[in-house]
Design a protein around this motif. Structure first.
Motif, short mmCIF file in Angstrom:
data_model
loop_
_atom_site.label_atom_id
_atom_site.label_comp_id
_atom_site.label_asym_id
_atom_site.label_seq_id
_atom_site.Cartn_x
_atom_site.Cartn_y
_atom_site.Cartn_z
N THR A 69 13.05 -65.82 -39.11
CA THR A 69 12.02 -66.01 -39.70
C THR A 69 12.61 -67.43 -40.47
OG1 THR A 69 10.94 -64.38 -39.21
CG2 THR A 69 9.89 -66.38 -39.90
N TYR A 70 12.21 -69.04 -40.49
CA TYR A 70 11.95 -69.96 -41.05
C TYR A 70 10.55 -70.90 -41.80
CZ TYR A 70 13.79 -72.18 -37.39
OH TYR A 70 13.75 -73.19 -36.39
N MET A 71 11.32 -70.85 -42.94
CA MET A 71 9.32 -72.22 -42.62
C MET A 71 10.35 -73.43 -43.85
SD MET A 71 5.80 -72.05 -44.76
CE MET A 71 6.99 -71.76 -46.21
N VAL A 72 9.72 -74.89 -42.44
CA VAL A 72 10.58 -75.85 -43.48
C VAL A 72 10.00 -76.44 -43.95
CG1 VAL A 72 11.54 -78.22 -43.36
CG2 VAL A 72 12.02 -76.11 -41.66
N PRO A 111 11.65 -66.55 -50.50
CA PRO A 111 12.19 -66.04 -48.94
C PRO A 111 13.46 -65.84 -50.19
CG PRO A 111 11.99 -68.43 -50.35
CD PRO A 111 11.00 -67.40 -51.18
N HIS A 112 14.42 -64.89 -49.28
CA HIS A 112 15.44 -65.35 -49.24
C HIS A 112 16.38 -65.32 -49.82
CE1 HIS A 112 14.19 -60.58 -46.96
NE2 HIS A 112 13.57 -60.59 -47.66
N ARG A 113 15.93 -66.62 -49.20
CA ARG A 113 17.48 -67.71 -49.21
C ARG A 113 16.86 -69.17 -48.69
NH1 ARG A 113 21.35 -67.58 -44.62
NH2 ARG A 113 20.48 -66.27 -43.43
N GLY A 114 17.81 -70.67 -48.84
CA GLY A 114 17.21 -71.13 -48.06
C GLY A 114 18.51 -72.38 -48.20
N ARG A 171 13.92 -84.37 -48.94
CA ARG A 171 14.28 -83.59 -47.79
C ARG A 171 13.71 -82.70 -47.67
NH1 ARG A 171 19.97 -81.94 -51.50
NH2 ARG A 171 18.27 -81.10 -52.88
N LYS A 172 14.26 -82.16 -46.52
CA LYS A 172 13.48 -81.17 -45.47
C LYS A 172 14.26 -79.56 -46.22
CE LYS A 172 11.35 -83.24 -41.81
NZ LYS A 172 11.84 -83.89 -40.80
N ILE A 173 13.50 -78.88 -46.92
CA ILE A 173 13.96 -76.93 -47.24
C ILE A 173 13.53 -76.00 -46.10
CG2 ILE A 173 14.76 -75.39 -49.34
CD1 ILE A 173 15.59 -78.69 -49.33
N LYS A 174 14.49 -75.11 -45.82
CA LYS A 174 14.31 -74.02 -44.77
C LYS A 174 14.40 -73.76 -45.82
CE LYS A 174 17.11 -72.57 -40.38
NZ LYS A 174 17.70 -72.51 -39.41
N MET A 175 13.44 -72.57 -45.68
CA MET A 175 13.30 -70.97 -46.29
C MET A 175 13.80 -69.88 -45.31
SD MET A 175 9.94 -71.79 -48.87
CE MET A 175 10.18 -72.75 -50.31
N ILE A 176 14.29 -69.17 -45.41
CA ILE A 176 14.28 -68.13 -44.62
C ILE A 176 14.24 -66.91 -45.37
CG2 ILE A 176 16.87 -67.02 -43.48
CD1 ILE A 176 18.06 -70.17 -44.12
N TRP A 177 13.55 -65.49 -44.57
CA TRP A 177 13.88 -64.40 -44.45
C TRP A 177 14.39 -63.53 -43.32
CZ3 TRP A 177 9.39 -68.47 -44.77
CH2 TRP A 177 9.77 -68.49 -46.22
N ASP A 178 15.19 -62.60 -44.08
CA ASP A 178 16.40 -61.85 -43.13
C ASP A 178 15.71 -60.47 -42.57
OD1 ASP A 178 19.05 -63.47 -43.17
OD2 ASP A 178 18.12 -63.44 -45.56
N PHE A 179 15.47 -60.28 -41.54
CA PHE A 179 14.95 -58.75 -40.86
C PHE A 179 16.47 -58.41 -40.71
CE2 PHE A 179 12.09 -62.18 -41.68
CZ PHE A 179 10.63 -61.64 -42.41
#
Length: 85
Positions: free
Chosen positions: A57-60, A75-78, A7-15
């Motif tokens: 901003t996100y990174m997979v 990351p803040h969430r995923g 699986r691909k996981i999207k890591m997310i940073w909130d600004f």
């Protein structure tokens, strides 16, 4: 059925705040550099703007890379990434 480690996981940073859009775009450049240096499986990053004061901003990453990358980048969430293009 997709294997869990595939699986691909999207890591997310909130600004947030008046500079959120610029900060998110700048952080994306650092994520792109990290992907190259660490030789990660995917080179998927992006920025999304939700309002004048909230951007992400996100990174997979591949699921097998997630734990190590999460410990380094905090990351803040995923979420599971479902977009295949």
């Amino acid at each position: 059925m997709e294997k869990i480690l595939d699986r691909k996981i999207k890591m997310i940073w909130d600004f947030r705040g008046p500079g959120a859009a610029d900060t998110a775009k700048h952080y994306q450049k650092h994520l792109e550099e990290f992907i190259v240096i660490e030789e990660l499986k995917f080179d998927i990053t992006g920025v999304q703007h939700f309002s004048m004061t909230h951007s992400i901003t996100y990174m997979v990453v591949a699921e097998f890379e997630m734990h190590e990358v999460r410990e380094i980048l905090k990351p803040h969430r995923g979420e599971v990434y479902l977009d295949d293009h």
